[in-house]
Design a protein around this motif. Structure first.
Motif, PDB file in Angstrom:
ATOM      1  N   VAL A  99     -73.765 -15.074   5.373  1.00 25.33           N
ATOM      2  CA  VAL A  99     -75.173 -15.124   4.980  1.00 25.33           C
ATOM      3  C   VAL A  99     -76.039 -14.950   6.217  1.00 25.33           C
ATOM      4  N   ASN A 100     -77.028 -14.076   6.101  1.00 22.59           N
ATOM      5  CA  ASN A 100     -78.001 -13.886   7.176  1.00 22.59           C
ATOM      6  C   ASN A 100     -79.394 -14.010   6.560  1.00 22.59           C
ATOM      7  N   SER A 101     -80.327 -14.598   7.285  1.00 20.65           N
ATOM      8  CA  SER A 101     -81.639 -14.828   6.693  1.00 20.65           C
ATOM      9  C   SER A 101     -82.766 -14.678   7.697  1.00 20.65           C
ATOM     10  N   VAL A 102     -83.924 -14.319   7.158  1.00 20.92           N
ATOM     11  CA  VAL A 102     -85.182 -14.303   7.898  1.00 20.92           C
ATOM     12  C   VAL A 102     -86.160 -15.119   7.068  1.00 20.92           C
ATOM     13  N   ALA A 103     -86.680 -16.210   7.630  1.00 18.19           N
ATOM     14  CA  ALA A 103     -87.509 -17.134   6.848  1.00 18.19           C
ATOM     15  C   ALA A 103     -88.805 -17.467   7.561  1.00 18.19           C
ATOM     16  N   GLU A 104     -89.893 -17.409   6.795  1.00 20.03           N
ATOM     17  CA  GLU A 104     -91.207 -17.853   7.265  1.00 20.03           C
ATOM     18  C   GLU A 104     -91.777 -18.803   6.218  1.00 20.03           C
ATOM     19  N   ASN A 105     -91.473 -20.088   6.396  1.00 21.00           N
ATOM     20  CA  ASN A 105     -91.936 -21.118   5.482  1.00 21.00           C
ATOM     21  C   ASN A 105     -92.067 -22.407   6.276  1.00 21.00           C
ATOM     22  N   GLU A 106     -93.108 -23.174   6.021  1.00 24.06           N
ATOM     23  CA  GLU A 106     -93.382 -24.368   6.819  1.00 24.06           C
ATOM     24  C   GLU A 106     -92.291 -25.430   6.727  1.00 24.06           C
ATOM     25  N   SER A 107     -91.452 -25.348   5.700  1.00 21.83           N
ATOM     26  CA  SER A 107     -90.376 -26.326   5.550  1.00 21.83           C
ATOM     27  C   SER A 107     -89.129 -25.942   6.339  1.00 21.83           C
ATOM     28  N   ILE A 108     -89.140 -24.759   6.971  1.00 21.98           N
ATOM     29  CA  ILE A 108     -87.976 -24.245   7.691  1.00 21.98           C
ATOM     30  C   ILE A 108     -88.257 -24.212   9.189  1.00 21.98           C
ATOM     31  N   VAL A 114     -81.362 -22.193   6.121  1.00 23.17           N
ATOM     32  CA  VAL A 114     -81.258 -21.336   4.936  1.00 23.17           C
ATOM     33  C   VAL A 114     -79.818 -20.858   4.764  1.00 23.17           C
ATOM     34  N   ASN A 115     -79.212 -20.390   5.837  1.00 25.57           N
ATOM     35  CA  ASN A 115     -77.838 -19.882   5.770  1.00 25.57           C
ATOM     36  C   ASN A 115     -76.880 -20.927   5.212  1.00 25.57           C
ATOM     37  N   VAL A 116     -76.988 -22.154   5.711  1.00 20.51           N
ATOM     38  CA  VAL A 116     -76.064 -23.221   5.290  1.00 20.51           C
ATOM     39  C   VAL A 116     -76.283 -23.593   3.830  1.00 20.51           C
ATOM     40  N   LYS A 117     -77.544 -23.724   3.419  1.00 24.13           N
ATOM     41  CA  LYS A 117     -77.835 -24.104   2.036  1.00 24.13           C
ATOM     42  C   LYS A 117     -77.379 -23.026   1.048  1.00 24.13           C
ATOM     43  N   VAL A 118     -77.596 -21.762   1.419  1.00 23.21           N
ATOM     44  CA  VAL A 118     -77.155 -20.665   0.549  1.00 23.21           C
ATOM     45  C   VAL A 118     -75.637 -20.645   0.460  1.00 23.21           C
ATOM     46  N   LYS A 119     -74.963 -20.787   1.591  1.00 20.27           N
ATOM     47  CA  LYS A 119     -73.499 -20.803   1.597  1.00 20.27           C
ATOM     48  C   LYS A 119     -72.971 -21.943   0.736  1.00 20.27           C
ATOM     49  N   ASP A 120     -73.549 -23.131   0.876  1.00 13.73           N
ATOM     50  CA  ASP A 120     -73.104 -24.282   0.089  1.00 13.73           C
ATOM     51  C   ASP A 120     -73.285 -24.035  -1.408  1.00 13.73           C
ATOM     52  N   ALA A 121     -74.393 -23.417  -1.774  1.00 18.00           N
ATOM     53  CA  ALA A 121     -74.653 -23.132  -3.188  1.00 18.00           C
ATOM     54  C   ALA A 121     -73.615 -22.170  -3.755  1.00 18.00           C
ATOM     55  N   ILE A 122     -73.261 -21.159  -2.979  1.00 17.27           N
ATOM     56  CA  ILE A 122     -72.287 -20.159  -3.437  1.00 17.27           C
ATOM     57  C   ILE A 122     -70.901 -20.768  -3.597  1.00 17.27           C
ATOM     58  N   VAL A 123     -70.437 -21.492  -2.579  1.00 14.16           N
ATOM     59  CA  VAL A 123     -69.073 -22.034  -2.645  1.00 14.16           C
ATOM     60  C   VAL A 123     -68.966 -23.119  -3.702  1.00 14.16           C
ATOM     61  N   ASP A 124     -70.028 -23.904  -3.911  1.00 10.23           N
ATOM     62  CA  ASP A 124     -69.992 -24.935  -4.954  1.00 10.23           C
ATOM     63  C   ASP A 124     -69.940 -24.312  -6.335  1.00 10.23           C
ATOM     64  N   ARG A 125     -70.641 -23.205  -6.528  1.00  2.00           N
ATOM     65  CA  ARG A 125     -70.580 -22.516  -7.832  1.00  2.00           C
ATOM     66  C   ARG A 125     -69.161 -22.013  -8.088  1.00  2.00           C
ATOM     67  N   PHE A 126     -68.532 -21.446  -7.073  1.00  2.00           N
ATOM     68  CA  PHE A 126     -67.160 -20.963  -7.230  1.00  2.00           C
ATOM     69  C   PHE A 126     -66.203 -22.113  -7.523  1.00  2.00           C
ATOM     70  N   ARG A 127     -66.357 -23.212  -6.823  1.00  3.06           N
ATOM     71  CA  ARG A 127     -65.475 -24.363  -7.058  1.00  3.06           C
ATOM     72  C   ARG A 127     -65.567 -24.853  -8.498  1.00  3.06           C
ATOM     73  N   GLU A 128     -66.790 -24.903  -9.019  1.00  4.65           N
ATOM     74  CA  GLU A 128     -66.990 -25.383 -10.377  1.00  4.65           C
ATOM     75  C   GLU A 128     -66.434 -24.419 -11.420  1.00  4.65           C
ATOM     76  N   LEU A 129     -66.545 -23.116 -11.150  1.00  2.88           N
ATOM     77  CA  LEU A 129     -66.104 -22.116 -12.127  1.00  2.88           C
ATOM     78  C   LEU A 129     -64.635 -21.734 -11.981  1.00  2.88           C
ATOM     79  N   LYS A 130     -64.144 -21.669 -10.733  1.00  2.00           N
ATOM     80  CA  LYS A 130     -62.811 -21.136 -10.466  1.00  2.00           C
ATOM     81  C   LYS A 130     -61.825 -22.177  -9.936  1.00  2.00           C
ATOM     82  N   GLY A 131     -62.341 -23.303  -9.510  1.00  2.00           N
ATOM     83  CA  GLY A 131     -61.460 -24.320  -8.940  1.00  2.00           C
ATOM     84  C   GLY A 131     -61.140 -24.095  -7.471  1.00  2.00           C
ATOM     85  N   ARG A 132     -61.624 -23.022  -6.911  1.00  2.00           N
ATOM     86  CA  ARG A 132     -61.452 -22.739  -5.496  1.00  2.00           C
ATOM     87  C   ARG A 132     -62.621 -21.867  -5.033  1.00  2.00           C
TER      88      ARG A 132
END
Length: 287
Positions: A99-108, A114-132
């Motif tokens: 994941v690569n990101s460019v962010a302009e937001n006061e919370s960042i 951003v990279n870590v949160k996006v990665k976590d969201a993707i892998v958690d979705r896979f774990r829930e659907l596929k078990g890995r």
């Protein structure tokens, strides 16, 4: 699984102020930009088209295919928004992504959040659907997800290129501070050289301008000498279709008619001469 023939929004990035030459290239390939900014342009294209763009473009950096654009208020919403995207339709569970990101937001405070949160969201979705889950990291050796977020508007792209297209990859011995190949190509376009008159570069260093001129004169495209792109890791990718495109692009080469092509250079240091010749020989071109 992605439909590689589905048209969508594509954004092609380039070095600052090189966009006029990038626009010239995409128009020559039959595409019409819908918007142009200093560092890139937007057009409508399919993933099949993205293969051709990656193979042909000399002045581009990355070819980005948009997956989704949405409202994103702050960092607390990143995980939920990205977890709702059906990543299992784009990426194999046994694959690899970054994941690569460019962010302009006061919370960042840093794009790494951003990279870590996006990665976590993707892998958690896979774990829930596929078990890995698929592997992930920072290098661009697999599927590459690009995020652009400005204020409250976020766009998610598939970076179909992976590693930058700005490096054309023909130099084994670069010498000291070689010119970036995409910049060299843009410089040649700026001269309005028509490839039919001699190209003279009296102080060419490691030979990048001369090499790029020879590639243009013989219609050799940089993508032909590259074996790996990020689009090859998308579900729905067909190797046969890509090889057919490479074969079709290779047929455009007019290197056999050497009488049309005149590239002159002047190199002084013997090690740079060798470096320049290595670059030329690898491309199949000669002084």
């Amino acid at each position: 699984m992605l439909d590689f023939n589905q048209k969508g929004k594509v954004f092609i990035t380039c070095k600052d102020r090189s966009v006029s030459y990038l626009e010239q290239e995409v128009r020559e390939l039959g595409f019409v930009p819908t918007s142009v900014i200093r560092t890139g342009l937007e057009l409508q294209a399919s993933l099949e088209d993205c293969m051709d763009l990656n193979l042909h473009l000399r002045t581009a950096s990355h070819v980005l295919y948009e997956l989704k654009s949405f409202y994103l208020q702050n960092a607390d919403d990143i995980y939920r928004k990205f977890k709702s995207i059906p990543w299992e339709e784009y990426l194999d569970v046994d694959g690899y992504f970054s994941v690569n990101s460019v962010a302009e937001n006061e919370s960042i405070t840093t794009p790494l959040i951003v990279n870590v949160k996006v990665k976590d969201a993707i892998v958690d979705r896979f774990r829930e659907l596929k078990g890995r889950r698929p592997d992930s990291g920072s290098d661009f050796s697999g599927l590459v997800i690009q995020v652009y977020w400005k204020q409250t508007q976020a766009s998610v792209y598939l970076n179909t290129s992976g590693e930058t297209l700005a490096k054309h990859g023909y130099r084994k011995i670069p010498g000291k501070a070689p010119m970036m190949e995409a910049l060299a190509a843009a410089t040649i376009y700026a001269t309005e050289w028509n490839t039919r008159v001699p190209f003279i570069n009296p102080m060419c260093g490691s030979g990048t301008l001369a090499i790029e001129a020879a590639l243009m004169a013989t219609r050799r495209y940089p993508g032909l000498f590259r074996d790996h792109y990020a689009f090859q890791h998308l579900l729905g990718y067909q190797e046969e279709a890509f090889l057919a495109k490479k074969k079709k692009t290779r047929r455009k080469n007019r290197g056999g008619n050497r009488s049309e092509n005149h590239c002159f250079r002047h190199l002084t240091a013997s090690d740079i001469v060798c470096a320049g010749k290595c670059g030329f020989c690898r491309r199949g071109s000669h002084d």
